[in-house]
Design an enzyme around this catalytic site. Structure first.
Site, PDB file in Angstrom:
ATOM      1  N   ASP A  43       0.824  -1.210   0.000  1.00 32.64           N
ATOM      2  CA  ASP A  43       0.000   0.000   0.000  1.00 32.64           C
ATOM      3  C   ASP A  43       0.857   1.259   0.000  1.00 32.64           C
ATOM      4  O   ASP A  43       2.020   1.244   0.413  1.00 32.64           O
ATOM      5  CB  ASP A  43      -0.887   0.043   1.247  1.00 32.64           C
ATOM      6  CG  ASP A  43      -2.036  -0.938   1.195  1.00 32.64           C
ATOM      7  OD1 ASP A  43      -2.115  -1.711   0.225  1.00 32.64           O
ATOM      8  OD2 ASP A  43      -2.845  -0.940   2.142  1.00 32.64           O
ATOM      9  N   HIS A 193       3.796  -2.144   3.172  1.00 30.04           N
ATOM     10  CA  HIS A 193       3.772  -0.784   2.642  1.00 30.04           C
ATOM     11  C   HIS A 193       5.121  -0.528   1.975  1.00 30.04           C
ATOM     12  O   HIS A 193       6.157  -0.543   2.657  1.00 30.04           O
ATOM     13  CB  HIS A 193       3.530   0.234   3.764  1.00 30.04           C
ATOM     14  CG  HIS A 193       2.193   0.075   4.425  1.00 30.04           C
ATOM     15  ND1 HIS A 193       1.943  -0.917   5.349  1.00 30.04           N
ATOM     16  CD2 HIS A 193       1.034   0.773   4.283  1.00 30.04           C
ATOM     17  CE1 HIS A 193       0.683  -0.830   5.750  1.00 30.04           C
ATOM     18  NE2 HIS A 193       0.109   0.182   5.123  1.00 30.04           N
TER      19      HIS A 193
END
Length: 330
Positions: A43, A193
């Protein structure tokens, strides 16, 4: 990479088990994964050297992943965003400005964040992206999920959370936590991430260790593409710039931090760990201590969520995009 799965987004499938709204959990399903199969997802990017390191590590191991890009980040570095696609990865969207508490936003504001995010990522990529969407902090709501379903966009949650947004996260801790959680789950969708240095540093060791344990990596693709909402495309006013507002009165939200966000970086958004820690505890069956002392959080319906002071403002995103009004994204 062991195999490729084409995930169906028709009528808004919900993938992954860490969902916020109880009504959504009832409809959640994980991918049709075999034992010891995992899907890597990332992400918030792209962001500089950390994203490049992640991409290089994936190349080294011949592993393909899914990247949920923030629209603002995509527009800030479209060349790096296109590296996701050039290297054969799947690209989805993660809102335009990464607002927290989307489950508490007015439905029209949540919809605008979703659509602007997809439009921005598609524009930066130069072609349509997969109709895959993930809520920031995994804070889905029944209304937003229903809207995604009406647009044939799938909602992506997770089965294993890496913990790379936790305070004090480092490569060693992320590696230890991920391996323990994957071994406990046996299979599933993993959340990282690519903007985080601990992830960039840990990824090589994680993939190597999982392979030694007999785990295989699955690449998820889509048979369809995101298509812009024609009503929003026709309404140029919906995308006109408006003044930004701070999302919190917390001291961490300094003028310099807000300037960094406007420049494209979401790395200063430290409050996401509150959301993801709660989701991880749901997945692993742990119970949060009432004395956890998480700053900037409140308890709502048994879940801890990051809070804004006073006005409940969770966004303030904007995008000046004449390209959208002229219909250049098909």
């Amino acid at each position: 990479m062991s195999r490729i799965i084409a995930a169906d987004s028709t009528q808004g499938a919900l993938y992954g088990t860490a969902l916020n709204a109880p009504s959504n959990r009832a409809y959640a399903r994980t991918l049709n994964l075999r034992d010891r199969e995992v899907v890597l997802t990332f992400d918030d990017g792209p962001l500089g050297t950390n994203t490049r390191s992640v991409l290089n590590t994936l190349d080294k191991h011949c592993v393909k992943a899914t990247f949920f890009s923030v629209g603002r980040m995509a527009l800030a570095d479209p060349k790096l965003l296109r590296e996701y696609d050039r290297r054969g990865h799947t690209v989805g969207a993660h809102t335009f400005s990464h607002p927290f508490g989307m489950d508490r936003m007015a439905p029209q504001d949540a919809i605008a964040e979703i659509e602007k995010g997809f439009a921005a990522v598609s524009h930066a990529l130069g072609k349509p992206v997969a109709p895959f969407f993930r809520f920031p902090g995994l804070r889905d709501s029944p209304e937003a999920v229903a809207y995604l379903a009406s647009r044939n966009i799938s909602t992506w949650s997770v089965d294993v959370i890496s913990g790379d947004t936790d305070p004090g996260a480092n490569a060693a801790k992320v590696t230890k936590d991920v391996l323990a959680r994957v071994r406990g789950a046996g299979k599933g969708i993993l959340l990282f991430h690519d903007i985080k240095k601990p992830t960039a540093e840990a990824l090589d060791g994680i993939i190597t260790a999982l392979r030694k344990d007999g785990y295989k990596f699955v690449h998820v693709v889509s048979n369809t593409n995101y298509q812009p909402n024609p009503e929003m495309v026709a309404n140029a006013d919906a995308f006109r710039a408006r003044p930004e507002k701070p999302t919190s009165s917390n001291a961490r939200w300094t003028a310099a931090a807000r300037a960094e966000i406007r420049a494209g970086s979401v790395d200063v958004m430290r409050t996401e760990w509150v959301e993801l820690q709660q989701a991880n505890e749901q997945l692993t069956g742990k119970t949060r201590s009432e004395t956890s002392g998480a700053r900037g959080a409140t308890q709502m319906g048994g879940a801890f969520v990051a809070t804004s002071a006073g006005n409940g403002q969770t966004g303030g995103a904007y995008m000046a995009n004449s390209w959208l009004a002229t219909g250049q994204i098909q």
